[in-house]
Write an enzyme that holds these catalytic residues in place. Structure first.
Site, PDB file in Angstrom:
ATOM      1  N   ARG A   1       0.835  -1.202   0.000  1.00  0.00           N
ATOM      2  CA  ARG A   1       0.000   0.000   0.000  1.00  0.00           C
ATOM      3  C   ARG A   1       0.872   1.255   0.000  1.00  0.00           C
ATOM      4  O   ARG A   1       2.082   1.208   0.079  1.00  0.00           O
ATOM      5  CB  ARG A   1      -0.922   0.016   1.232  1.00  0.00           C
ATOM      6  CG  ARG A   1      -2.131  -0.933   1.133  1.00  0.00           C
ATOM      7  CD  ARG A   1      -3.320  -0.364   1.897  1.00  0.00           C
ATOM      8  NE  ARG A   1      -3.694   0.948   1.382  1.00  0.00           N
ATOM      9  CZ  ARG A   1      -4.398   1.839   2.072  1.00  0.00           C
ATOM     10  NH1 ARG A   1      -4.799   1.564   3.304  1.00  0.00           N
ATOM     11  NH2 ARG A   1      -4.694   3.016   1.540  1.00  0.00           N
TER      12      ARG A   1
ATOM     13  N   ARG B   1       3.398  -4.655   3.663  1.00  0.00           N
ATOM     14  CA  ARG B   1       2.771  -5.051   4.924  1.00  0.00           C
ATOM     15  C   ARG B   1       2.789  -6.575   5.015  1.00  0.00           C
ATOM     16  O   ARG B   1       2.125  -7.258   4.237  1.00  0.00           O
ATOM     17  CB  ARG B   1       1.359  -4.482   4.997  1.00  0.00           C
ATOM     18  CG  ARG B   1       1.366  -2.955   4.876  1.00  0.00           C
ATOM     19  CD  ARG B   1       0.002  -2.318   5.014  1.00  0.00           C
ATOM     20  NE  ARG B   1       0.116  -0.860   5.038  1.00  0.00           N
ATOM     21  CZ  ARG B   1      -0.891  -0.032   5.272  1.00  0.00           C
ATOM     22  NH1 ARG B   1      -2.113  -0.516   5.502  1.00  0.00           N
ATOM     23  NH2 ARG B   1      -0.688   1.274   5.283  1.00  0.00           N
TER      24      ARG B   1
ATOM     25  N   ASP C   1      -2.933  -0.861   8.995  1.00  0.00           N
ATOM     26  CA  ASP C   1      -2.019   0.270   8.886  1.00  0.00           C
ATOM     27  C   ASP C   1      -0.834   0.182   9.833  1.00  0.00           C
ATOM     28  O   ASP C   1       0.129   0.940   9.688  1.00  0.00           O
ATOM     29  CB  ASP C   1      -2.766   1.580   9.150  1.00  0.00           C
ATOM     30  CG  ASP C   1      -3.743   1.928   8.036  1.00  0.00           C
ATOM     31  OD1 ASP C   1      -3.563   1.430   6.912  1.00  0.00           O
ATOM     32  OD2 ASP C   1      -4.678   2.702   8.299  1.00  0.00           O
TER      33      ASP C   1
ATOM     34  N   GLU D   1      -3.605  13.943   5.268  1.00  0.00           N
ATOM     35  CA  GLU D   1      -2.641  13.678   4.201  1.00  0.00           C
ATOM     36  C   GLU D   1      -2.758  14.731   3.104  1.00  0.00           C
ATOM     37  O   GLU D   1      -3.862  15.098   2.703  1.00  0.00           O
ATOM     38  CB  GLU D   1      -2.883  12.293   3.615  1.00  0.00           C
ATOM     39  CG  GLU D   1      -2.594  11.174   4.599  1.00  0.00           C
ATOM     40  CD  GLU D   1      -3.145   9.841   4.149  1.00  0.00           C
ATOM     41  OE1 GLU D   1      -2.520   8.813   4.455  1.00  0.00           O
ATOM     42  OE2 GLU D   1      -4.206   9.826   3.496  1.00  0.00           O
TER      43      GLU D   1
ATOM     44  N   ARG E   1      -6.554  16.126   2.386  1.00  0.00           N
ATOM     45  CA  ARG E   1      -7.646  15.240   2.784  1.00  0.00           C
ATOM     46  C   ARG E   1      -8.498  15.968   3.825  1.00  0.00           C
ATOM     47  O   ARG E   1      -7.972  16.615   4.735  1.00  0.00           O
ATOM     48  CB  ARG E   1      -7.039  13.956   3.349  1.00  0.00           C
ATOM     49  CG  ARG E   1      -8.003  12.900   3.820  1.00  0.00           C
ATOM     50  CD  ARG E   1      -7.233  11.613   4.094  1.00  0.00           C
ATOM     51  NE  ARG E   1      -8.037  10.613   4.776  1.00  0.00           N
ATOM     52  CZ  ARG E   1      -7.684   9.334   4.899  1.00  0.00           C
ATOM     53  NH1 ARG E   1      -6.537   8.920   4.391  1.00  0.00           N
ATOM     54  NH2 ARG E   1      -8.464   8.475   5.524  1.00  0.00           N
TER      55      ARG E   1
ATOM     56  N   TYR F   1      -5.343   5.152  -2.965  1.00  0.00           N
ATOM     57  CA  TYR F   1      -4.203   6.063  -2.987  1.00  0.00           C
ATOM     58  C   TYR F   1      -3.522   6.033  -4.357  1.00  0.00           C
ATOM     59  O   TYR F   1      -3.540   5.018  -5.062  1.00  0.00           O
ATOM     60  CB  TYR F   1      -3.185   5.666  -1.925  1.00  0.00           C
ATOM     61  CG  TYR F   1      -3.559   6.027  -0.507  1.00  0.00           C
ATOM     62  CD1 TYR F   1      -4.874   5.946  -0.057  1.00  0.00           C
ATOM     63  CD2 TYR F   1      -2.592   6.424   0.405  1.00  0.00           C
ATOM     64  CE1 TYR F   1      -5.206   6.263   1.245  1.00  0.00           C
ATOM     65  CE2 TYR F   1      -2.910   6.735   1.714  1.00  0.00           C
ATOM     66  CZ  TYR F   1      -4.221   6.651   2.131  1.00  0.00           C
ATOM     67  OH  TYR F   1      -4.547   6.964   3.421  1.00  0.00           O
TER      68      TYR F   1
ATOM     69  N   GLU G   1      -3.375   2.291  -6.103  1.00  0.00           N
ATOM     70  CA  GLU G   1      -3.939   1.104  -5.469  1.00  0.00           C
ATOM     71  C   GLU G   1      -5.253   0.748  -6.158  1.00  0.00           C
ATOM     72  O   GLU G   1      -6.104   1.617  -6.358  1.00  0.00           O
ATOM     73  CB  GLU G   1      -4.213   1.372  -3.991  1.00  0.00           C
ATOM     74  CG  GLU G   1      -2.998   1.780  -3.188  1.00  0.00           C
ATOM     75  CD  GLU G   1      -3.349   2.236  -1.783  1.00  0.00           C
ATOM     76  OE1 GLU G   1      -2.456   2.241  -0.920  1.00  0.00           O
ATOM     77  OE2 GLU G   1      -4.528   2.604  -1.550  1.00  0.00           O
TER      78      GLU G   1
END
Length: 401
Positions: free
Chosen positions: A79, A98, A104, A255, A271, A368, A384
Site C-alpha cells: 500500500r 505489509r 495500517d 494527508e 484530505r 491512494y 492502489e
C-alpha cells in the site's frame, strides 16, 4: 454540448482510430495496404491530437503494469504508493510492504522498484528500510524529494507514525544511507500521531526561499479530549542537513500534497475531515486547499474545491512547467464523495482555479495514488486498485491546449 457528451465523442474517436489501425494492419499485411484508408485513419488521429485538453492512455490499455501484487515476495499487502522522477530520468516507485495483514500498523517495511526506461521495465523490489526483522515495527508513509543542485534524493518516512526519519541516496536510488531521526526538530510536543506525505515533496524555484526542500506532513493534537488532525509542512534550507516545521494549516485536514505556483505561492491540497469530524457537513466531500506566501511557514485560511470531490482519502498532485513558461497541474483521487472508487485524473491550466479536463483511470475500487511527469505530454500514475490487491502503473498522454 456537455463535457460528458464531448468525452463520449472523443472516446468514440479513439475506438474508431484503434479499429482502423487494426484493419490497416491486416490489409497492409495482405496486399500492401491502401493509401486512402491510411489517410482517413491519420485524419482521425489528427482530430484527436487537436482535441483541446484531451487525455488518452499512452499505448494499449493492456500495458498497465502491476508493480506490486498482494502475496508477492512474502508480503500480505502493498500500500501507500509514492512515485518520483529523478533528474537523470529514473523512476522510483516506493510503497509499504505489509507482511502479515492489510492493517495500517504491524510489521511493515519500506520498499522500492526502479525503472531507467520510462516505466517499460522495472528492477526487482528492494527493501529501503525495515526494523526488527519480524517484530511489529511500522515503517511507512514514504515522501521523496530531489535536491536539483546536488541531485541528492531525500526520502522522508515514519516509524510507528511517531518518529520522523530521513534517508538519502546519491546514486539515483540504487542505495540508501542509514536513516537519521529528525523527530526532535520537526515534531511539536503537543503532536501525537504523525505522518510524512505520502507522495512527494518539492524544491522551491522562486522567491526568497528558492532552493528550499519542502515535505508535506500531517499530525494529530488532542483538543477537548479528542484527536484532531492537522496538515503542515516541514522544510530544509541547507540541502537536507537540517529540518524544521511550519505552522499547521487547518484542523480536520490530513494527508496532503503541495505545489509551487508561478508567482512562488505554495498551494497545499488536503484530505478533508470537516464533514465527518468537524461538525460541518457542508464542508465535507471535497478537497481542502490553502496557500502559503512564505515557503510553507504559514498558511491562509482553508477553502474547499467543489470540483475535487473525495470520499476522505489521499490524493496526488504535481505541477508541470511547460516550455513556454506556462504550467499545468495534474491531480488524481477517487472521484466520489462516498466510496473509494472511480480513480480520476484531472488537469488544470489555471493553477487550480478550474479543472476542465478529466480522465477516468479506473472505474472499480481504487484508493491512494502517485503521479510523475515523464515529459513529452505524458504523466505516469501508480495507484492502489482492486481492494488493495495491486499497485498498478499506467502512463496517460495529455494533449495540451
Amino acid at each position: 454540448m456537455s463535457a460528458d457528451y464531448l468525452s463520449l465523442w472523443a472516446c468514440g474517436l479513439v475506438l474508431l482510430a484503434a479499429w482502423w489501425g487494426r484493419r490497416l494492419a491486416a490489409v497492409g499485411g495482405a496486399c500492401g495496404g491502401s493509401v486512402g484508408l491510411r489517410r482517413r485513419w491519420l485524419g482521425c488521429v489528427a482530430v484527436l491530437a487537436a482535441w483541446p485538453g484531451y487525455l488518452a492512455v499512452a499505448g494499449d490499455e493492456a500495458e498497465r503494469s502491476d508493480l506490486f501484487t498482494s502475496g508477492m515476495g512474502g508480503y500480505h499487502t502493498y500500500r501507500i504508493p509514492a512515485l518520483l522522477g529523478t533528474p537523470r530520468g529514473t523512476l522510483l516507485a516506493f510503497c509499504e510492504g505489509r507482511k502479515t495483514s492489510r492493517n495500517d500498523d504491524g510489521d511493515i517495511d519500506l520498499l522500492l522498484r526502479r525503472s531507467t526506461d520510462g516505466g517499460r521495465t522495472w528492477e526487482a523490489p528492494q527493501v529501503v528500510y525495515e526494523e526488527g526483522d519480524d517484530a511489529p515495527v511500522t515503517i511507512g508513509n514514504p515522501c521523496a524529494v530531489v535536491d536539483g543542485q546536488t541531485q541528492t534524493i531525500w526520502l522522508a518516512f515514519c516509524r510507528n507514525n511517531t518518529d520522523v526519519l530521513f534517508s538519502k541516496s546519491t546514486d539515483d536510488g540504487r542505495t540508501w544511507s542509514a536513516p537519521v531521526d529528525v523527530t526532535a526538530s520537526v515534531k511539536r510536543s503537543e503532536s501525537g500521531w504523525y505522518a510524512t506525505g505520502p507522495g512527494i515533496g518539492i524544491q522551491l524555484k522562486r522567491g526568497p526561499h528558492a532552493g528550499r526542500l519542502v515535505i508535506p506532513c500531517d499530525h494529530s493534537e488532542e483538543r477537548e479530549g479528542r484527536r484532531v488532525m492537522y496538515s503542515h509542512a516541514i522544510f530544509s534550507d541547507d540541502g537536507g542537513r537540517t529540518w524544521r516545521a511550519g505552522e499547521s494549516v487547518s484542523p480536520h485536514t490530513d494527508e496532503c500534497q503541495l505545489v509551487e505556483l508561478g508567482d512562488g505561492t505554495l498551494l497545499i491540497n488536503m484530505r478533508n475531515y470537516w464533514g465527518r469530524d468537524g461538525g460541518r457537513p457542508e464542508r465535507g466531500g471535497r478537497r481542502a486547499v490553502a496557500r502559503s506566501h512564505d515557503g510553507g511557514a504559514t498558511w491562509s485560511d482553508v477553502s474547499f474545491d467543489a470540483t475535487l470531490v473525495e470520499p476522505i482519502c489521499q490524493a496526488s498532485l504535481i505541477s508541470v512547467e511547460r516550455p513556454d513558461g506556462s504550467r499545468l497541474l495534474c491531480f488524481a483521487n477517487p472521484a466520489s464523495s462516498t466510496t473509494r472508487h472511480r480513480l480520476t485524473l484531472r488537469v488544470s491550466f489555471d493553477e487550480g482555479a478550474t479543472w476542465p479536463v478529466e480522465r477516468l483511470i479506473d472505474a472499480g475500487a481504487a484508493a491512494y495514488s502517485a503521479l510523475a511527469w515523464l515529459g513529452e505530454g505524458q504523466v505516469a500514475i501508480l495507484y492502489e486498485r482492486d481492494d488493495y490487491r495491486y499497485l498498478t502503473y499506467l502512463v496517460v498522454a495529455i494533449e495540451q491546449p
